[in-house]
Design a protein around this motif. Structure first.
Motif, mmCIF file in Angstrom:
data_model
loop_
_atom_site.group_PDB
_atom_site.id
_atom_site.type_symbol
_atom_site.label_atom_id
_atom_site.label_comp_id
_atom_site.label_asym_id
_atom_site.label_seq_id
_atom_site.Cartn_x
_atom_site.Cartn_y
_atom_site.Cartn_z
ATOM 1 N N PHE A 178 -2.300 7.100 9.828
ATOM 2 C CA PHE A 178 -1.051 5.552 9.835
ATOM 3 C C PHE A 178 -0.164 7.522 9.394
ATOM 4 O O PHE A 178 -0.258 7.976 8.748
ATOM 5 N N ASN A 196 -6.181 2.576 10.989
ATOM 6 C CA ASN A 196 -4.528 1.877 11.859
ATOM 7 C C ASN A 196 -4.361 3.367 12.567
ATOM 8 O O ASN A 196 -4.920 4.308 11.348
ATOM 9 N N ALA A 215 0.967 -1.188 0.067
ATOM 10 C CA ALA A 215 -0.264 0.280 -0.277
ATOM 11 C C ALA A 215 0.370 1.561 0.204
ATOM 12 O O ALA A 215 0.367 2.168 -0.784
ATOM 13 N N ALA A 216 1.978 1.215 0.220
ATOM 14 C CA ALA A 216 2.775 2.331 0.230
ATOM 15 C C ALA A 216 3.100 3.043 -0.547
ATOM 16 O O ALA A 216 2.960 3.993 -1.292
ATOM 17 N N ARG A 221 6.127 -7.329 -0.273
ATOM 18 C CA ARG A 221 5.603 -5.839 -0.741
ATOM 19 C C ARG A 221 5.177 -6.006 -1.520
ATOM 20 O O ARG A 221 5.274 -5.801 -2.822
ATOM 21 N N SER A 238 -3.756 -4.115 -0.349
ATOM 22 C CA SER A 238 -2.826 -4.162 -0.237
ATOM 23 C C SER A 238 -2.654 -5.751 -0.051
ATOM 24 O O SER A 238 -3.396 -5.955 1.107
ATOM 25 N N TYR A 250 -6.226 -3.125 5.267
ATOM 26 C CA TYR A 250 -6.805 -3.190 6.423
ATOM 27 C C TYR A 250 -8.671 -4.308 6.070
ATOM 28 O O TYR A 250 -8.851 -4.745 7.358
ATOM 29 N N ASP A 310 -7.638 4.617 1.807
ATOM 30 C CA ASP A 310 -6.678 3.346 1.789
ATOM 31 C C ASP A 310 -7.290 2.200 3.116
ATOM 32 O O ASP A 310 -7.801 2.373 4.091
ATOM 33 N N SER A 316 -0.096 -7.126 2.458
ATOM 34 C CA SER A 316 0.644 -6.896 3.853
ATOM 35 C C SER A 316 -0.291 -7.497 5.449
ATOM 36 O O SER A 316 0.692 -8.657 5.758
ATOM 37 N N LYS A 317 -1.182 -6.889 5.899
ATOM 38 C CA LYS A 317 -1.863 -7.777 6.169
ATOM 39 C C LYS A 317 -3.080 -8.346 5.971
ATOM 40 O O LYS A 317 -3.036 -9.555 6.821
#
Ligand code: PLP
Length: 416
Positions: free
Chosen positions: A134, A182, A109-110, A255, A244, A219, A216, A246-247
Motif C-alpha cells: 500500500f 492490497n 487504518a491510516a 473514518r 478498519s 481488508y 495491517d 472503511s472496506k
C-alpha cells in the motif's frame, strides 16, 4: 509560485504523492470534460457497496438518540464501552485476554498506522515493507523520520521469508504485514504470523533487538473464506493489530478504525504515550458517532459475494483474452500482469481507451497493474473487454494515436 507560498518539503512531497489519488481526480475531471471517453475508473479503492442494512438502521437509531453529551470530546482513545466491545471480540479471536485499555479507536487504518509509527519509530530506524505494498506506508514511515526497506515478493506474491531475514539489520524496528494484501488480494497462509515470528525470534536472539509486527488487516473482513484463523496478536510479543471499517463495512468516508496490542506491550506507560502521540497528529479522537456505530459494523459484516462475483468475471474475461491474472482471496482488487513490460505505458494506453488502472510501480511491483472493481458488474465487464482489446492491440505492435487533450495523464504515467 507554489514554493513562494508553501514549504519546500510540502512541495516535494506533493510532487511524489499518491499516483492513485491523482488518477482518481484526473478521471473525475476527464469524465466531466470529455464524456465521449466514457471513463471507467478502476483506480481508487473506494468501496461502492452500501454498508449492510443493519448498520444503516443502527446509524439512524444513533442519530435519533437524545442522550446528553453525545457530541463532546471524550478520551482520545475512544469511548470505554466501545473499546470494551472491540476488546471482547479480539479476546475471542486471539484466545488471550485483550482489555479495553489495549484498544485505541482511530480515524481509519491510516490514523492507526500514523499513531503506531509515531509511537515506535525514531529517525534512523528501518521498517520492512513487503512489495507489493500500500503506497501510503512509504510516506507514513518517512514522516516518522524512519526509512522504508522494501522486500521483493516470492512466487505468486507470497512473502519471501529468506529475503525478509536478509533484510533485517540492527536498525530494523518494525515490519508491516498487510494481510489480506492490497493490491494483490492475496491472503497469506494461516501459518504466516508464526513463521514471521520465528524469524524475528532468531533475530532477537542474535542482536538483542525487538522488531515490531505492524499487522495491517484493513481488508480482513472482506476475506472470501470466512473460517476463523489464528490471530496475529498472539503470534509475537510486539504486535500492533490495525483494523478498519472503511472496506470491511463500506464506511470509508466516515473514518473509523482501531488498533490493538497484546499483553506484552501493555504497560502503565503505553496508553499515555499513545494518547500523546495521537494528539500531536491533530486528530484528537475518532468521530464520536462512528465510534458508537463500530460495534454494529463488527456484528454485521459486509456480504462479500458481489465483490467476489466481479473479480471472478473480470479475471475470466482477462484470461480468455490471454492475460495473466490471479483470482484474489479477499476484497475487490485484481493485480494482473501487464501484457508489455512497461506497465505505465500500458496504463497510459488504457486511459486512452477510458479505463483507469494503477501501474504496479506505485506499489513497488512494476510489470503489473491494479484494477479496483468498485463499479457495477456491467462496467467491470466493459472495462475487462477494453483491457483485453488493448492488450491484443499492443500485442500486434500497431502504433496508436494518443487521444488529444489528455496532457495530465501523460504527465502522470509518462508518454505512451
Ligand atoms: N491499509 C491499506 C492496505 C489500505 O488499502 C488502506 C486504504 O486503502 C488503508 C490502510 C487506509 O484505510 P482507512 O480508510 O481505514 O484509513
Amino acid at each position: 509560485m507554489k514554493s513562494e507560498i508553501f514549504a519546500r518539503r510540502a512541495c516535494e512531497s506533493a510532487a511524489s504523492s499518491s499516483l492513485i489519488r491523482h488518477l482518481f481526480e484526473w478521471g473525475r475531471e476527464a469524465a466531466r470534460a470529455r464524456p465521449e471517453l466514457d471513463i471507467i475508473d478502476l483506480s481508487l479503492g473506494n468501496p461502492d457497496l452500501e454498508p449492510s442494512p443493519a448498520v444503516r438502521e443502527a446509524l439512524r437509531g444513533l442519530v435519533a438518540e437524545e442522550a446528553p453529551g453525545r457530541h463532546r470530546y471524550m478520551d482520545n482513545a475512544g469511548f470505554e464501552d466501545v473499546r470494551e466491545t472491540v476488546a471482547m471480540q479480539l479476546s475471542l479471536s486471539s484466545g488471550m485476554h485483550v482489555g479495553a485499555d489495549s484498544v485505541y479507536l482511530t480515524c481509519g487504518a491510516a490514523g492507526a498506522l500514523q499513531i503506531v509509527f509515531g509511537a515506535i519509530l525514531d529517525p534512523g530506524d528501518e521498517v520492512i515493507v513487503f512489495a507489493p505494498y500500500f503506497p501510503e506506508y512509504i510516506g507514513f514511515v518517512q514522516s516518522a523520520g524512519a526509512t522504508p526497506v522494501v522486500v521483493r515478493p516470492g512466487a505468486g506474491f507470497q512473502l519471501d521469508l529468506e529475503a525478509f531475514e536478509a533484510a533485517l539489520t540492527a536498525r530494523t524496528r518494525a515490519v508491516v504485514l498487510n494481510n489480506p494484501n492490497n493490491p494483490t488480494g492475496v491472503r497469506y497462509p494461516a501459518s504466516i504470523s508464526a513463521r514471521l515470528a520465528s524469524v524475528l525470534a532468531a533475530h532477537r536472539e542474535r542482536t538483542g533487538t525487538l522488531v515490531h509486527i505492524v499487522a495491517d488487516e484493513a481488508y480482513a473482513g472482506l476475506a472470501y473464506d470466512r473460517r476463523r484463523r489464528a490471530s496475529v496478536l498472539a503470534a509475537w510479543d510486539a504486535v500492533w493489530l490495525v483494523r478498519s471499517c472503511s472496506k470491511d463495512a463500506s464506511l470509508a468516508g466516515e473514518r473509523i478504525g482501531y488498533f490493538a496490542w497484546g499483553p506484552a506491550l501493555s504497560d502503565p506507560e503505553t496508553m499515555p504515550l499513545l494518547r500523546s502521540t495521537a494528539r500531536a497528529l491533530g486528530f484528537a479522537s475518532a468521530p464520536a458517532l462512528m465510534q458508537r456505530l463500530l460495534p454494529y459494523a463488527l456484528a454485521h459484516p459486509l456480504d462479500t459475494s458481489e465483490y467476489r462475483r466481479r473479480c471472478e468475471r473480470f479475471v475470466a474475461i482477462l484470461r480468455a483474452g490471454g492475460l495473466d491474472a490471479a483470482l484474489p482471496e479477499a476484497g475487490f482488487f485484481v493485480f494482473p500482469r501487464s501484457p508489455i513490460a512497461d506497465e505505465r505505458r500500458f496504463c497510459r494506453l488504457l486511459a486512452d481507451r477510458g479505463v483507469l488502472c494503477v501501474p504496479g510501480t506505485a506499489f513497488g511491483a512494476p510489470g503489473y497493474f491494479r484494477a479496483s472493481l468498485t463499479q457495477p458488474l456491467a462496467r467491470i465487464e466493459a472495462a475487462a473487454e477494453r483491457i483485453t482489446g488493448c492488450a491484443q492491440f499492443v500485442g500486434e505492435g500497431r502504433p496508436r494515436e494518443l487521444a488529444a487533450g489528455m496532457p495530465r495523464v501523460e504527465a502522470l504515467l509518462g508518454p505512451a
